[in-house]
Design a protein around this motif. Structure first.
Motif, PDB file in Angstrom:
ATOM      1  N   ARG A   7       0.870  -1.176   0.000  1.00  0.00           N
ATOM      2  CA  ARG A   7       0.000   0.000   0.000  1.00  0.00           C
ATOM      3  C   ARG A   7       0.908   1.227   0.000  1.00  0.00           C
ATOM      4  N   ALA A   8       0.361   2.376  -0.436  1.00  0.00           N
ATOM      5  CA  ALA A   8       1.113   3.633  -0.447  1.00  0.00           C
ATOM      6  C   ALA A   8       0.134   4.795  -0.554  1.00  0.00           C
ATOM      7  N   ARG A   9       0.616   5.973  -0.206  1.00  0.00           N
ATOM      8  CA  ARG A   9      -0.186   7.194  -0.308  1.00  0.00           C
ATOM      9  C   ARG A   9      -0.006   7.808  -1.688  1.00  0.00           C
ATOM     10  N   ALA A  10      -1.086   8.360  -2.227  1.00  0.00           N
ATOM     11  CA  ALA A  10      -1.043   9.009  -3.533  1.00  0.00           C
ATOM     12  C   ALA A  10      -0.266  10.314  -3.450  1.00  0.00           C
ATOM     13  N   SER A  11       0.464  10.634  -4.500  1.00  0.00           N
ATOM     14  CA  SER A  11       1.214  11.893  -4.526  1.00  0.00           C
ATOM     15  C   SER A  11       0.442  12.998  -5.243  1.00  0.00           C
ATOM     16  N   HIS A  12      -0.480  12.659  -6.106  1.00  0.00           N
ATOM     17  CA  HIS A  12      -1.236  13.655  -6.854  1.00  0.00           C
ATOM     18  C   HIS A  12      -2.311  14.272  -5.955  1.00  0.00           C
ATOM     19  N   ILE A  13      -2.445  15.580  -6.016  1.00  0.00           N
ATOM     20  CA  ILE A  13      -3.381  16.304  -5.161  1.00  0.00           C
ATOM     21  C   ILE A  13      -4.814  15.795  -5.311  1.00  0.00           C
ATOM     22  N   TYR A  18      -7.699  13.220  -0.131  1.00  0.00           N
ATOM     23  CA  TYR A  18      -8.545  12.263   0.583  1.00  0.00           C
ATOM     24  C   TYR A  18      -7.745  11.438   1.584  1.00  0.00           C
ATOM     25  N   LYS A  19      -6.429  11.595   1.567  1.00  0.00           N
ATOM     26  CA  LYS A  19      -5.521  10.833   2.430  1.00  0.00           C
ATOM     27  C   LYS A  19      -5.800   9.337   2.336  1.00  0.00           C
ATOM     28  N   ALA A  20      -6.074   8.907   1.131  1.00  0.00           N
ATOM     29  CA  ALA A  20      -6.403   7.499   0.899  1.00  0.00           C
ATOM     30  C   ALA A  20      -5.141   6.672   0.664  1.00  0.00           C
ATOM     31  N   TRP A  21      -5.215   5.449   1.076  1.00  0.00           N
ATOM     32  CA  TRP A  21      -4.164   4.482   0.786  1.00  0.00           C
ATOM     33  C   TRP A  21      -4.567   3.736  -0.471  1.00  0.00           C
ATOM     34  N   PHE A  22      -3.608   3.525  -1.355  1.00  0.00           N
ATOM     35  CA  PHE A  22      -3.841   2.729  -2.551  1.00  0.00           C
ATOM     36  C   PHE A  22      -3.126   1.401  -2.369  1.00  0.00           C
ATOM     37  N   TYR A  23      -3.774   0.347  -2.784  1.00  0.00           N
ATOM     38  CA  TYR A  23      -3.249  -1.006  -2.630  1.00  0.00           C
ATOM     39  C   TYR A  23      -2.955  -1.571  -4.007  1.00  0.00           C
ATOM     40  N   GLY A  24      -1.802  -2.209  -4.160  1.00  0.00           N
ATOM     41  CA  GLY A  24      -1.453  -2.779  -5.448  1.00  0.00           C
ATOM     42  C   GLY A  24       0.031  -3.065  -5.539  1.00  0.00           C
ATOM     43  N   ALA A  25       0.549  -2.944  -6.763  1.00  0.00           N
ATOM     44  CA  ALA A  25       1.957  -3.251  -7.040  1.00  0.00           C
ATOM     45  C   ALA A  25       2.714  -1.958  -7.342  1.00  0.00           C
ATOM     46  N   PRO A  26       3.705  -1.596  -6.507  1.00  0.00           N
ATOM     47  CA  PRO A  26       4.487  -0.395  -6.788  1.00  0.00           C
ATOM     48  C   PRO A  26       5.502  -0.662  -7.900  1.00  0.00           C
ATOM     49  N   LYS A  33       9.713   7.844 -11.621  1.00  0.00           N
ATOM     50  CA  LYS A  33       8.755   8.190 -10.572  1.00  0.00           C
ATOM     51  C   LYS A  33       8.044   6.934 -10.081  1.00  0.00           C
ATOM     52  N   TRP A  34       7.757   6.894  -8.780  1.00  0.00           N
ATOM     53  CA  TRP A  34       7.038   5.760  -8.205  1.00  0.00           C
ATOM     54  C   TRP A  34       5.551   5.859  -8.506  1.00  0.00           C
ATOM     55  N   ARG A  35       4.971   4.716  -8.873  1.00  0.00           N
ATOM     56  CA  ARG A  35       3.542   4.607  -9.155  1.00  0.00           C
ATOM     57  C   ARG A  35       3.035   3.307  -8.543  1.00  0.00           C
ATOM     58  N   MET A  36       1.715   3.219  -8.391  1.00  0.00           N
ATOM     59  CA  MET A  36       1.108   1.985  -7.905  1.00  0.00           C
ATOM     60  C   MET A  36      -0.030   1.625  -8.850  1.00  0.00           C
ATOM     61  N   ARG A  37      -0.071   0.347  -9.194  1.00  0.00           N
ATOM     62  CA  ARG A  37      -1.089  -0.141 -10.120  1.00  0.00           C
ATOM     63  C   ARG A  37      -1.890  -1.245  -9.444  1.00  0.00           C
ATOM     64  N   GLY A  44       0.355   7.980  -9.181  1.00  0.00           N
ATOM     65  CA  GLY A  44       1.644   8.344  -8.617  1.00  0.00           C
ATOM     66  C   GLY A  44       1.573   8.236  -7.107  1.00  0.00           C
ATOM     67  N   ILE A  45       2.653   7.765  -6.484  1.00  0.00           N
ATOM     68  CA  ILE A  45       2.655   7.567  -5.030  1.00  0.00           C
ATOM     69  C   ILE A  45       3.870   8.225  -4.387  1.00  0.00           C
ATOM     70  N   VAL A  46       3.776   8.436  -3.098  1.00  0.00           N
ATOM     71  CA  VAL A  46       4.890   8.945  -2.297  1.00  0.00           C
ATOM     72  C   VAL A  46       5.777   7.749  -1.960  1.00  0.00           C
ATOM     73  N   ASP A  47       7.000   7.755  -2.476  1.00  0.00           N
ATOM     74  CA  ASP A  47       7.864   6.578  -2.313  1.00  0.00           C
ATOM     75  C   ASP A  47       8.135   6.217  -0.859  1.00  0.00           C
ATOM     76  N   LYS A  48       8.220   7.205   0.031  1.00  0.00           N
ATOM     77  CA  LYS A  48       8.493   6.916   1.443  1.00  0.00           C
ATOM     78  C   LYS A  48       7.299   6.282   2.150  1.00  0.00           C
ATOM     79  N   SER A  49       6.152   6.265   1.489  1.00  0.00           N
ATOM     80  CA  SER A  49       4.958   5.683   2.117  1.00  0.00           C
ATOM     81  C   SER A  49       4.707   4.238   1.687  1.00  0.00           C
ATOM     82  N   ILE A  50       5.527   3.699   0.795  1.00  0.00           N
ATOM     83  CA  ILE A  50       5.325   2.322   0.338  1.00  0.00           C
ATOM     84  C   ILE A  50       5.504   1.382   1.523  1.00  0.00           C
TER      85      ILE A  50
END
Length: 125
Positions: A7-13, A18-26, A33-37, A44-50
């Motif tokens: 899981r990771a936090r989204a980087s896009h405003i 929503y301060k949502a966590w996204f679940y998937g494959a980083p 750039k780090w992304r999660m699918r 796009g995700i915040v890499d330190k939140s993976i």
């Protein structure tokens, strides 16, 4: 065998507000750039939140992830889930000791995570 997921936090405003966590494959895109699918999103995700799933389900059917802050009954002694040596363990905040997660699974109470609640990383006296 535990399920490998992240899981990771989204980087896009658009999503971050929503301060949502996204679940998937980083993964890293062609720009580095780090992304999660997952099945429905590619963001796009915040890499330190993976954070990696520990494979454990604790209090109220919550999944325990790397970065979660928890206690084992005494709220003055907290731990953070970290990768240590050969696996994920609980590191006592403000000390150098570690606890095994599976052994204490029934007593783990999540109180936050290091991304949203950094103040909980400080040892209480």
């Amino acid at each position: 065998m535990r399920e490998i997921k992240y899981r990771a936090r989204a980087s896009h405003i658009k999503y971050a507000r929503y301060k949502a966590w996204f679940y998937g494959a980083p993964y890293r895109d062609h720009k580095g750039k780090w992304r999660m699918r997952n099945d429905t999103h590619d963001v796009g995700i915040v890499d330190k939140s993976i954070a990696q799933f520990t494979g454990l389900i604790v209090e109220n059917e919550k999944e325990l992830y790397e970065g979660h802050i928890f206690h084992l009954g005494d709220p003055n002694i907290t731990y953070t889930v970290v990768w240590h040596d050969t696996g994920l363990k609980g590191k006592q905040n403000g000390a150098a000791s570690f606890v095994g997660l599976e052994h204490w699974q029934e007593r783990i109470e999540i109180v936050g995570n290091r991304y949203e609640n950094p103040e909980l990383l400080e040892a209480k006296r």
